[in-house]
Design a protein around this motif. Structure first.
Motif, PDB file in Angstrom:
ATOM      1  N   ALA A  61       0.834  -1.202   0.000  1.00 29.93           N
ATOM      2  CA  ALA A  61       0.000   0.000   0.000  1.00 29.93           C
ATOM      3  C   ALA A  61       0.867   1.250   0.000  1.00 29.93           C
ATOM      4  CB  ALA A  61      -0.929  -0.003   1.219  1.00 29.93           C
ATOM      5  N   GLU A  62       1.921   1.229   0.778  1.00 33.41           N
ATOM      6  CA  GLU A  62       2.845   2.363   0.807  1.00 33.41           C
ATOM      7  C   GLU A  62       3.486   2.577  -0.560  1.00 33.41           C
ATOM      8  OE1 GLU A  62       6.161   3.553   3.981  1.00 33.41           O
ATOM      9  OE2 GLU A  62       6.798   1.912   2.662  1.00 33.41           O
ATOM     10  N   ASP A  82       2.242   1.633  -3.505  1.00 28.97           N
ATOM     11  CA  ASP A  82       1.228   2.075  -4.471  1.00 28.97           C
ATOM     12  C   ASP A  82       0.923   3.558  -4.347  1.00 28.97           C
ATOM     13  OD1 ASP A  82       1.060  -0.499  -5.434  1.00 28.97           O
ATOM     14  OD2 ASP A  82      -0.681  -1.040  -4.211  1.00 28.97           O
ATOM     15  N   ALA A  83       1.110   4.106  -3.150  1.00 33.37           N
ATOM     16  CA  ALA A  83       0.804   5.511  -2.934  1.00 33.37           C
ATOM     17  C   ALA A  83       1.905   6.436  -3.428  1.00 33.37           C
ATOM     18  CB  ALA A  83       0.548   5.763  -1.437  1.00 33.37           C
ATOM     19  N   LYS A 135       8.414   5.355  -7.453  1.00 32.17           N
ATOM     20  CA  LYS A 135       8.252   3.914  -7.626  1.00 32.17           C
ATOM     21  C   LYS A 135       9.415   3.341  -8.431  1.00 32.17           C
ATOM     22  CE  LYS A 135       3.210   3.389  -7.496  1.00 32.17           C
ATOM     23  NZ  LYS A 135       2.018   3.016  -8.280  1.00 32.17           N
TER      24      LYS A 135
END
Length: 513
Positions: A49-50, A52-53, A59
């Motif tokens: 989740a971290e 993806d944010a 990224k």
């Protein structure tokens, strides 16, 4: 525990309520100090989740770092985290937690990167010569997939122990798993490479091996061409030949009594003194010299070989005034071709006659069950006959040795083939052994398996003898009997060692992890 007297009437014993223990208070830390706690692992959902944010550029940077971290850990067998902790001033646990999170984000990509790193180090070491299978390749007798895989297992044990040490695991277990998977990986890699090469060459056109009749015809034509060259050598040529031979023999300590083969040639040369001689006449003289070979008489045979070389040198390198007529160059080439073709036929006949003697000996034994062993013995007798194998090329000698000793695969079939029933006694013993191992089914299966194995060993032996004959008929080179590799096979050959080493290293790393 002592017994207390009873309480008087109307009295009761009061107990003190237990005191609750207060939590122990730690003294305050000195100014400027903080209490460090071990990093707590996070769940894969939180890590993902971290990730993806994050914005796309972050990224990309994190993904590149994850892959680099995985490659480094694989290439250093787990020591990259320890090194990073030392350089960054962190703990090994923190770096390993970061590596674990990188694996959560990267999934199979980081796994492949880690294995790739683990493969790269042994492959680069092998390319530099630091590999047991590669070092052993130069040691006589260390051949075959089994031997190379055994050495790969030893090497895998070392890498497995190193990996276990890097990840703070049990070193003994790591070495054991590295040995098992390293050896198995090498064997699997060689099997895949060999299989792929066979598949790639399934449609290659094989060279045509000349038959005995074709060689005989070609030899006669070459001898005719040598005669038709009309070469006649002058007395000056034979005189030079005689002088050089006498000088060579004198330098080697010639003694007619000890070297009778050479003495016969000298007598023939004396008969030719002052006469012209044809190319055919010199070839006859050469045959006389070759016929003077005496097994076991090294000095005589050395003298004979020196005479043959001198005759060949005269025919191929004439000087002014030594040729009366004809084309000496064309005649010499034709004669050389004729001798080569005739030599092929002679050597092939020696092998086929030895094989026939082996078949006859097997048939004379009664059951004929020892055909394969009789062939081995016949080839051994041929090799021990130095006169018969004189002139065999290195490839022919290697093929003859293979027909004597067999290969690991054939010898395994020979061992299992001992269960084959070749008579009443051996049939009963074979069934008895099978029954002890597998009951009624084993009593039937053991003789059947033994029969199939024995036939397989016989077929392989026939193939080894035929391979020797083919090499001889093709001119003495094994390469001349094999199809030229196509582009795919050439690529496999060029990268075979790296591929096999990669399979062994990857398997060893996965097994030891």
């Amino acid at each position: 525990m002592s017994n207390l007297p009873p309480l008087p009437a109307g009295f009761q014993l009061e107990t003190k309520p237990p005191q609750q223990q207060q939590p122990r208070q730690l003294p305050p830390l000195p100014e400027g100090f903080t209490l460090e706690t071990a990093p707590q692992p996070r769940s894969a959902e939180n890590v993902q989740a971290e990730f993806d944010a994050m914005p796309w550029y972050q990224k990309a940077a994190v993904a590149a770092d994850d892959v680099a971290r995985s490659i480094a850990n694989g290439a250093t067998f787990g020591y990259a985290d320890k090194l990073a902790a030392y350089l960054n001033g962190t703990s090994t646990e923190e770096e390993r937690q970061r590596t674990a999170e990188a694996e959560m984000r990267g999934g199979s990509a980081t796994t492949v990167a880690e294995i790739g790193g683990a493969i790269a180090t042994p492959v680069m070491a092998a390319s530099a010569g630091a590999s047991l299978p590669r070092i052993a390749a130069s040691v006589p007798g260390v051949t075959g997939t089994v031997a190379r895989s055994g050495l790969a297992a030893v090497e895998g044990a070392g890498y497995g122990a190193l990996t276990a040490s890097g990840y703070d695991q049990d070193i003994g277990e790591g070495a054991l798993m590295g040995a098992i998977f390293g050896g198995a990986g090498n064997a699997a890699g060689e099997a895949v490479a060999t299989g792929a090469r066979k598949v790639a060459g399934a449609f290659n056109a094989k060279p045509k091996i000349p038959t005995m009749d074709e060689l005989s015809t070609a030899a006669r034509q070459a001898y005719d061409a040598a005669d038709n060259a009309g070469v006649i050598f002058t007395p000056q040529a034979t005189g030079r030949l005689q002088t050089e031979i006498i000088q060579t023999l004198t330098d080697s300590g010639y003694d007619p009594a000890l070297q009778p083969g050479a003495a016969a040639v000298l007598r023939r040369l004396q008969d030719l003194q002052g006469q012209n001689v044809t190319l055919k006449g010199l070839d006859t003289l050469r045959k006389v010299a070759s016929g003077g070979f005496i097994p076991g008489n090294k000095s005589n045979n050395a003298a004979v070989s020196a005479i043959v070389n001198r005759i060949d040198d005269l025919v191929g390198n004439t000087q002014a005034g030594e040729v009366l007529s004809g084309d000496a160059t064309a005649g010499a080439e034709a004669l050389k071709t004729a001798r080569d073709l005739w030599s092929r036929m002679s050597k092939a006949n020696v092998v086929t006659e030895a094989a026939a003697r082996g078949e006859l000996n097997a048939a004379a034994a009664g059951s004929g069950a020892n055909r394969e062993n009789a062939s081995h013995q016949a080839m051994k007798a041929l090799r021990n006959n130095k006169s018969a194998t004189r002139g065999f090329t290195p490839d022919e000698q290697a093929a003859l040795m293979q027909a004597i000793t067999g290969t690991p695969d054939q010898n395994a079939l020979r061992l299992v083939g001992k269960l084959s029933p070749t008579g009443i006694v051996s049939g009963a013993l074979s069934s008895g052994v099978g029954y002890q191992v597998g009951g009624p089914v084993g009593a039937v299966a053991a003789p059947a398996v033994g029969y199939v194995a024995r036939k397989g060993a016989e077929r392989m032996q026939e193939g080894f003898v035929q391979e020797l004959v083919d090499i001889i008929m093709a001119g003495g080179s094994k390469a001349a009997t094999q199809a030229r590799p196509n582009a795919v096979q050439a690529a496999i050959d060029a990268n075979r060692n790296a591929f096999v080493k990669s399979a062994a290293a990857g398997s060893q790393y996965v097994g030891s992890r």
